[in-house]
Scaffold this motif. Sequence first.
Motif, PDB file in Angstrom:
ATOM      1  N   ALA A 545       0.824  -1.206   0.000  1.00  0.00           N
ATOM      2  CA  ALA A 545       0.000   0.000   0.000  1.00  0.00           C
ATOM      3  C   ALA A 545       0.856   1.252   0.000  1.00  0.00           C
ATOM      4  N   LEU A 546       1.965   1.212   0.748  1.00  0.00           N
ATOM      5  CA  LEU A 546       2.855   2.369   0.781  1.00  0.00           C
ATOM      6  C   LEU A 546       3.493   2.608  -0.579  1.00  0.00           C
ATOM      7  N   LEU A 547       3.992   1.540  -1.198  1.00  0.00           N
ATOM      8  CA  LEU A 547       4.661   1.696  -2.492  1.00  0.00           C
ATOM      9  C   LEU A 547       3.692   2.163  -3.570  1.00  0.00           C
ATOM     10  N   GLU A 548       2.415   1.768  -3.469  1.00  0.00           N
ATOM     11  CA  GLU A 548       1.436   2.169  -4.475  1.00  0.00           C
ATOM     12  C   GLU A 548       0.951   3.599  -4.285  1.00  0.00           C
ATOM     13  N   ASP A 549       1.270   4.212  -3.155  1.00  0.00           N
ATOM     14  CA  ASP A 549       0.802   5.566  -2.891  1.00  0.00           C
ATOM     15  C   ASP A 549       1.370   6.528  -3.934  1.00  0.00           C
ATOM     16  N   SER A 550       0.512   7.418  -4.410  1.00  0.00           N
ATOM     17  CA  SER A 550       0.924   8.332  -5.481  1.00  0.00           C
ATOM     18  C   SER A 550       2.071   9.239  -5.047  1.00  0.00           C
ATOM     19  N   ALA A 551       2.108   9.582  -3.760  1.00  0.00           N
ATOM     20  CA  ALA A 551       3.196  10.447  -3.296  1.00  0.00           C
ATOM     21  C   ALA A 551       4.525   9.701  -3.326  1.00  0.00           C
ATOM     22  N   VAL A 552       4.528   8.409  -2.991  1.00  0.00           N
ATOM     23  CA  VAL A 552       5.753   7.620  -3.074  1.00  0.00           C
ATOM     24  C   VAL A 552       6.201   7.518  -4.525  1.00  0.00           C
ATOM     25  N   ARG A 553       5.247   7.308  -5.418  1.00  0.00           N
ATOM     26  CA  ARG A 553       5.622   7.231  -6.836  1.00  0.00           C
ATOM     27  C   ARG A 553       6.240   8.550  -7.305  1.00  0.00           C
ATOM     28  N   ALA A 554       5.630   9.654  -6.902  1.00  0.00           N
ATOM     29  CA  ALA A 554       6.177  10.951  -7.299  1.00  0.00           C
ATOM     30  C   ALA A 554       7.584  11.140  -6.738  1.00  0.00           C
ATOM     31  N   ALA A 555       7.788  10.704  -5.486  1.00  0.00           N
ATOM     32  CA  ALA A 555       9.123  10.837  -4.890  1.00  0.00           C
ATOM     33  C   ALA A 555      10.135   9.995  -5.647  1.00  0.00           C
ATOM     34  N   VAL A 556       9.742   8.784  -6.062  1.00  0.00           N
ATOM     35  CA  VAL A 556      10.647   7.907  -6.802  1.00  0.00           C
ATOM     36  C   VAL A 556      10.970   8.499  -8.172  1.00  0.00           C
ATOM     37  N   GLU A 557       9.947   8.930  -8.879  1.00  0.00           N
ATOM     38  CA  GLU A 557      10.158   9.434 -10.234  1.00  0.00           C
ATOM     39  C   GLU A 557      10.978  10.723 -10.259  1.00  0.00           C
ATOM     40  N   HIS A 558      10.972  11.472  -9.160  1.00  0.00           N
ATOM     41  CA  HIS A 558      11.756  12.713  -9.088  1.00  0.00           C
ATOM     42  C   HIS A 558      12.908  12.594  -8.100  1.00  0.00           C
ATOM     43  N   SER A 559      13.300  11.335  -7.817  1.00  0.00           N
ATOM     44  CA  SER A 559      14.354  11.145  -6.829  1.00  0.00           C
ATOM     45  C   SER A 559      15.679  11.759  -7.269  1.00  0.00           C
ATOM     46  N   ALA A 560      15.908  11.837  -8.579  1.00  0.00           N
ATOM     47  CA  ALA A 560      17.162  12.436  -9.060  1.00  0.00           C
ATOM     48  C   ALA A 560      17.243  13.910  -8.707  1.00  0.00           C
ATOM     49  N   GLU A 561      16.097  14.556  -8.498  1.00  0.00           N
ATOM     50  CA  GLU A 561      16.082  15.983  -8.200  1.00  0.00           C
ATOM     51  C   GLU A 561      15.982  16.262  -6.714  1.00  0.00           C
ATOM     52  N   ALA A 562      15.890  15.218  -5.880  1.00  0.00           N
ATOM     53  CA  ALA A 562      15.698  15.408  -4.448  1.00  0.00           C
ATOM     54  C   ALA A 562      16.959  15.939  -3.792  1.00  0.00           C
ATOM     55  N   ASP A 563      16.786  16.591  -2.641  1.00  0.00           N
ATOM     56  CA  ASP A 563      17.935  17.102  -1.893  1.00  0.00           C
ATOM     57  C   ASP A 563      18.824  15.971  -1.421  1.00  0.00           C
ATOM     58  N   ASP A 564      18.236  14.861  -1.065  1.00  0.00           N
ATOM     59  CA  ASP A 564      19.022  13.714  -0.597  1.00  0.00           C
ATOM     60  C   ASP A 564      18.442  12.444  -1.203  1.00  0.00           C
ATOM     61  N   PRO A 565      18.828  12.131  -2.441  1.00  0.00           N
ATOM     62  CA  PRO A 565      18.266  10.948  -3.116  1.00  0.00           C
ATOM     63  C   PRO A 565      18.529   9.651  -2.366  1.00  0.00           C
ATOM     64  N   ASP A 566      19.650   9.590  -1.626  1.00  0.00           N
ATOM     65  CA  ASP A 566      19.970   8.350  -0.927  1.00  0.00           C
ATOM     66  C   ASP A 566      18.933   8.028   0.158  1.00  0.00           C
ATOM     67  N   VAL A 567      18.326   9.078   0.723  1.00  0.00           N
ATOM     68  CA  VAL A 567      17.307   8.859   1.743  1.00  0.00           C
ATOM     69  C   VAL A 567      16.075   8.191   1.115  1.00  0.00           C
ATOM     70  N   ILE A 568      15.700   8.675  -0.040  1.00  0.00           N
ATOM     71  CA  ILE A 568      14.556   8.062  -0.735  1.00  0.00           C
ATOM     72  C   ILE A 568      14.894   6.631  -1.131  1.00  0.00           C
ATOM     73  N   ALA A 569      16.111   6.424  -1.643  1.00  0.00           N
ATOM     74  CA  ALA A 569      16.499   5.072  -2.032  1.00  0.00           C
ATOM     75  C   ALA A 569      16.469   4.136  -0.838  1.00  0.00           C
ATOM     76  N   HIS A 570      16.961   4.616   0.303  1.00  0.00           N
ATOM     77  CA  HIS A 570      16.951   3.784   1.509  1.00  0.00           C
ATOM     78  C   HIS A 570      15.518   3.429   1.909  1.00  0.00           C
ATOM     79  N   ALA A 571      14.620   4.422   1.853  1.00  0.00           N
ATOM     80  CA  ALA A 571      13.240   4.170   2.260  1.00  0.00           C
ATOM     81  C   ALA A 571      12.588   3.130   1.364  1.00  0.00           C
ATOM     82  N   VAL A 572      12.774   3.287   0.052  1.00  0.00           N
ATOM     83  CA  VAL A 572      12.158   2.348  -0.885  1.00  0.00           C
ATOM     84  C   VAL A 572      12.754   0.960  -0.732  1.00  0.00           C
ATOM     85  N   LEU A 573      14.063   0.862  -0.729  1.00  0.00           N
ATOM     86  CA  LEU A 573      14.707  -0.448  -0.668  1.00  0.00           C
ATOM     87  C   LEU A 573      14.454  -1.134   0.675  1.00  0.00           C
TER      88      LEU A 573
END
Length: 1014
Positions: A545-573
């Motif tokens: 349910a978390l991974l399917e959330d639209s906000a998570v998808r938006a964070a993943v698709e724009h992870s290259a532009e995030a202030d700390d992409p490694d944090v998003i990668a850690h959360a997803v993985l």
Amino acid sequence: MGGFGGILTAVTTDVFGAAGVRERVLAAWAAAPVRFREDANAEEDLALGGYLDRVVVELAQNAADAAARAGVPGRVQFSLRDSTLVVSNTGTPLSAEGVESLATLRASAKRDDAESAVGRFGVGFSAVLAVTDEPVILSRTGGVRFSRADTAAAVAGLDSPGLATEVRRRDGQVPVLRLPFTAEGEPPEGYDTSVILPLRDEAAAELVRRLLDEAGDDLLLALPGLERIELDVHGEVRVLADAETRWYVRRAAGVLDESDRERLLADRPTEERSRPYWSVLWALPRGPASEPPRTVHAPTPTDEPLSLPALLLATFPLDPSRRHVAAGPLTDFLVQQAATAYAELLRTRAEDGASVLPLVPTGLAAGALDGSLRDAILAVLPETPLVKAIEDGTLIRPREAVVVEGSDDAFNTVLAPIVGGLIASPRQDRTALDALGVRRLDLAELIDQLGAVAEAEPPEWWRGVYEALSAMVTDPLLRESLGTLPVPLADGRLVRGVRGLLLPGPEVPADVLATFGEYGVRVVHPDAVHGSLERLGALPMSPRALLEDSAVRAAVEHSAEADDPDVIAHAVLSVVAADVSQADGLWWLSDLVLRDADGDLVPANALVIPGSDAAAVLDEEEVAPIDLAVVERYGREAVEAVGVLSSLGTVAASDLTLDELPEALADLDGIDDWADDVAPDGSRFGVTVGELRAIRDLDWIVDDAWPRVLELFGTSPELRRALVEPVRVVGPDDVVHGALSYPAWWIRERVLLEDGEPLTGRADPEVDPILAEFLDEAPEWTARLDPEVRLAVGLVREVSDLDAHGVGVLLDRLADPDRVVEESAILKLWSRLGSHTAYPGLTPEYVRVLDDTGVTRVVAAGEAVIADAPMWLQRGDLGGFVVASGVAADGLSDLLDVPVAEEVAAGKIDSEGVAADVPELVRELVPQVPDTWWEHEELTVDGVEVSWWVDENGSPHAATFDGLAKALAWSADRWDQRHVIRAVLSEPDRASELRLDATFDQPAPERPTPEQPA
């Protein structure tokens, strides 16, 4: 006289001047017989009309008036014995004025004490005439009686011809209550007056018994001067007393002032205008044992229906029938007073905690007066405190009250502090609330406004709201109204709408939740969580349910532009590592940027596992090796689940339309070209595909890696399925078409070998030898491939494997004059090409044909014909032959753009021929042959000599034995039997041998009749 129980004696004394009254009345009748007629008619109207069934009520009313005049508690006793009714009461005894009133219609003795008296017209006593002709009144002051017989005798003694004539016209019937006679006796002990009624007959006795049985509390309530009514019917005694212990009563009374008197009484009779007193009484039963009469009392019963479940007694003016309320300003005034009193009654009942909504007028009125009362009541009740506010239990006016449509008690309790004037709205009370003008709020509207009015409430308060909604969310209709329900989130926001929100749970680490919260993941505040939220569409916080959330998808698709992409990668993985199956189908996770071996950020779908198949076959300019530290931290399965490649990746989509391909397929190289090619008739509009599996990144495969890649396709079930399974394409006409998979199409279109030529169209290692000499050889390494993989990528085993381009190549090579093509090879190829469905874009200019000697040669397409029957092979004049039969012949005609022989030659036999019988042995061995054939010395067709022919009627013609055998076999549709027929014709002595051999022949198929399809 003794029949009256000793109450009446024989000696009489005229203490009330009865004789004088009689003399005056008799004198008046004698002088003016018409006066007698008027008195008789008036009395009869009363006895048979308005007072027909009022004897008990009217005598009780007289008793109440007597008690009121005396100022004593009223008591009355009704005693029915031996066809005699005795009614005894306390109060003022009979007087001379009373006697005169009784003997004078409509001249009441109550004029001077009108305020305390109930009766108003001086005619109530006439009700006794419905049951008796001999009424007697005994009082402590004396007695008086009336008698129809004595009145008739007195009239007969008058010397008045006119009066005699009137009596005769009335069949001897005379008034009873106009001539009083004296009577002697005393009422029973404890009573001041008795009325003695000898009942006329059994019908009168039955009426009295019924009226006594029907007497109830309404009689006491109508006559407040009575405190006790005793009903004694043949020894069975029933007592009416203390009515107000069984009824809730509201009284109102007053005196009209001068201005109101002139206005309200102007249309009333003179004596009535002298009585400016009015009163209203409403009574409600305290229990089911008491049932109010459904008629208006004025104050005695009328025939005016009343729909309200209450007793109404009021001083309404009556019409002459005494049965109906007279219309007019006085009635209108009393209607308003009754409405006000009714509202006060309901208010006091509400103050006592009773529900008064069932007493609110609803539905249709029962009559005109009832309608006026209901209208007046409904005008007053909305301004009367009747309904209980949920918040503090106080009574409020219906005009100030609010109900929430669809809300239940539990939710109302929550809403009460924030919705002023909120009251409960049970389903059974809705009609009454509408009649009172209570304002209704739509549940959806209230829910929509709830966030604004309760924005500052803590999460715990909202949890109480959701708990209160528990019962309502099970109703599908109400659940729709809750669509914009406000919900507090863990990040402090208050959002509208429950659907799609995530409910916190133990499966997701807190740091992951905090990370995604910053990117807009909407997680319900833990203190607000309640089971109702899940029923309204909130999702338990599972990794999926978390991974399917639209906000998570938006964070993943724009992870290259995030202030700390490694944090998003850690959360997803972290989430995926807990259960890699949670990432199935979430193709967009491949946009997550991860660190490569050089520490650079690269999308997961452009990373490979070092040393993997993907690393070996994909262009290193397009992909990079992932940082092994990431793999070690989260596991190889987790990084592969988000798109990092160890082998070639796949992507799938279901129920798609070719004119609007889903986003998941957008990055596939050439996907639009594939869609154009597989769409029927070249149009993608309205074309659907049930399921499509594709292999990603085919364009990133290096050229020299294809042998390894194709071997990989054979060993990976997922890749193999995506490659070899055809796609089911459904056109707009719902016709199903099979089409190449996207990977098969791409390899056929894009993969070139070292010689610069495509892999597709080459000879499969297991190719048909006849076909092999016309195809280019495939590389040796293709022999190691899975046979279905070889077929999918376009290697050719047989003619049916050729695509349109391959068919074109084969035709070109067949038309090469430098090639030697044997007769057996060309015949097999023609048969298979004619049944094939792939057509090249252009028809060949040259085709290979057979001449009549069996040699193949190449001719221009215009010099060739299709020989679809063996007899045409005798026509060397037509050119070179392409030989095939049936469907294959039609297919070759279309493929080569070459006509069928019968399209260029008439096939007309030039001579008549001689009819001959087919030999019996031939018909025995081949029953399908015709009975007759036509013999020709010289057989020519279209001027060309032939040895046999079958005309358009199916008749065989021949000029030789060999020709006859072929003609008979072709006409019988048994071409396979031509040699047997030839043997019979040329060697008749072999008949026995041929019969024996035929015993072992397979039975020939039945030829279809014209009615049967072939």
